[in-house]
Design a protein around this motif. Structure first.
Motif, PDB file in Angstrom:
ATOM      1  N   PRO A   1       0.672  -1.175  -0.343  1.00  0.00           N
ATOM      2  CA  PRO A   1       0.511   0.210  -0.329  1.00  0.00           C
ATOM      3  C   PRO A   1       1.355   1.183  -0.094  1.00  0.00           C
ATOM      4  O   PRO A   1       1.673   1.215   0.694  1.00  0.00           O
ATOM      5  N   SER A   2       1.108   2.637  -0.007  1.00  0.00           N
ATOM      6  CA  SER A   2       1.179   3.640  -1.091  1.00  0.00           C
ATOM      7  C   SER A   2       1.364   4.477   0.356  1.00  0.00           C
ATOM      8  O   SER A   2       2.473   4.992   0.786  1.00  0.00           O
ATOM      9  N   TYR A   3       0.839   3.971   1.481  1.00  0.00           N
ATOM     10  CA  TYR A   3       0.527   4.703   2.721  1.00  0.00           C
ATOM     11  C   TYR A   3       1.964   4.703   3.613  1.00  0.00           C
ATOM     12  O   TYR A   3       2.441   5.016   4.057  1.00  0.00           O
ATOM     13  N   TRP A   4       2.978   3.157   2.890  1.00  0.00           N
ATOM     14  CA  TRP A   4       3.931   2.668   3.541  1.00  0.00           C
ATOM     15  C   TRP A   4       5.117   3.295   3.649  1.00  0.00           C
ATOM     16  O   TRP A   4       6.175   3.912   4.225  1.00  0.00           O
ATOM     17  N   VAL A   5       4.901   3.630   1.597  1.00  0.00           N
ATOM     18  CA  VAL A   5       6.093   5.046   1.246  1.00  0.00           C
ATOM     19  C   VAL A   5       6.593   6.454   2.323  1.00  0.00           C
ATOM     20  O   VAL A   5       6.921   6.357   2.648  1.00  0.00           O
ATOM     21  N   VAL A   6       4.777   6.922   2.600  1.00  0.00           N
ATOM     22  CA  VAL A   6       4.654   7.811   2.905  1.00  0.00           C
ATOM     23  C   VAL A   6       5.622   7.774   4.756  1.00  0.00           C
ATOM     24  O   VAL A   6       6.061   8.313   5.112  1.00  0.00           O
ATOM     25  N   LEU A   7       4.785   6.565   5.179  1.00  0.00           N
ATOM     26  CA  LEU A   7       5.399   6.157   6.667  1.00  0.00           C
ATOM     27  C   LEU A   7       6.991   6.047   6.588  1.00  0.00           C
ATOM     28  O   LEU A   7       7.890   5.750   7.573  1.00  0.00           O
ATOM     29  N   GLN A   8       7.493   4.973   5.575  1.00  0.00           N
ATOM     30  CA  GLN A   8       9.135   5.507   5.240  1.00  0.00           C
ATOM     31  C   GLN A   8       9.535   6.477   5.903  1.00  0.00           C
ATOM     32  O   GLN A   8      11.105   6.632   6.306  1.00  0.00           O
TER      33      GLN A   8
END
Length: 325
Positions: free
Chosen positions: A163-170
């Protein structure tokens, strides 16, 4: 040769060595899990944080770009000399060999000895060893009790669409970690400059660090990066996010504890070692004996780096005295 030349050479060698060695231990998981992105995008992200941390520290601390980490490390009475250039030069060689040596010990120990504060070595060693133990224990506890099911899920779905939100979190966790690491390790570079860094020197330092970081990002980490990618699932953006957050929190705790520099390398190895041991207890395709060999190999390299640091710190002044009186 003027003292200023040794300052410049030492600074540049230390800057490249630190960027090529220690910063990859901070940004390694970020590079691994974002290897599909253009290198210059990652470079711009890392450089923007570097710029903010450096400028903020310089303005808030009245010209002290090292955030008070060098208060106990006065410049040697005769200034920076040729012997101070040797440690970062040795670090360059060790980096090319893929040895995760601590730049804190290798660079700062010699300044402690020649600056009349050899006791700082013991203080740095104690704080760094404690950092390894805390990082190792924290990683084991968290990955066994908190992230066990999550790690199993990550491992099972490592080939699936993330999911794309993992990119933001990372990217957020990497930014946090990178800032905490810079606050700790900028001392290893700015130790070659006056403790109150003039604006011209700061500009020089920023340009040099940004350029060197660009080169390392272009290479996607170089030799030290292999230590990161050899660990279980570190190319998974979700696992990388958790590793970075834990690493950043440990550095934050020790930053607040005291201004004495510590080896971020030892903290880095402690977290990876604790995580590997934890994963080996519940992932079917991981081998506990192989994990032990990897952890001991990394620890052995770090210990070898410590030995080299101590030999250089006490041997170089003796050599200089013997040769030149």
């Amino acid at each position: 040769m003027p003292v200023e030349i040794f300052m410049v050479v030492g600074f540049l060698l230390a800057a490249y060595s630190v960027v090529a060695n220690d910063s990859i231990q901070t940004l390694g998981t970020f590079l691994s899990s974002n290897s599909h992105r253009p290198w210059w995008v990652l470079w711009m992200f890392g450089s923007s944080i570097l710029l903010v941390v450096l400028l903020y520290g310089w303005f808030v601390n009245d010209g002290d770009a090292a955030y008070g980490r060098l208060d106990a490390f006065p410049l040697p009475p005769g200034g920076v000399s040729w012997i101070h250039v040797i440690p970062p030069l040795a670090l360059l060689v060790l980096t090319r060999l893929g040895v995760p040596v601590s730049t804190t010990f290798l660079v700062l120990t010699l300044f402690a000895v020649t600056g009349g504060a050899p006791g700082n070595l013991g203080s740095m060693l104690i704080k760094s060893a404690l950092g390894y133990v805390v990082a190792f224990t924290t990683a084991i506890i968290l990955f066994l009790l908190v992230f066990k099911r999550l790690s199993e899920y990550f491992h099972r779905t490592r080939e699936a669409q993330i999911p794309s939100y993992w990119v933001v979190l990372q990217w957020a966790s990497t930014g946090f970690l990178w800032s905490q690491w810079l606050i700790q390790d900028l001392a290893n570079i700015f130790v070659y400059l006056p403790r109150e860094v003039p604006g011209s020197w700061l500009l020089f330092g920023i340009l040099a660090l940004v350029a060197m970081q660009g080169y390392i990002f272009y290479q996607f980490g170089g030799e030290i990066q292999k230590i990161v990618t050899s660990k279980t699932d570190t190319t998974d953006i979700r696992a990388a996010t958790i590793i970075d957050f834990i690493y950043g929190m440990v550095l934050l705790v020790f930053k607040e504890a005291s201004d004495m520099p510590m080896s971020t390398t030892w903290v880095f190895l402690g977290i990876l070692a604790g995580r590997e041991f934890a994963l080996s207890t519940f992932l079917a395709d991981t081998d506990a004996r192989a994990t032990t060999r990897k952890v001991l190999s990394d620890a052995g390299k770090a210990f070898a780096g410590l030995v080299v640091s101590i030999v250089l710190a006490f041997g170089m002044p003796w050599l200089a005295q013997t040769l030149f009186g």
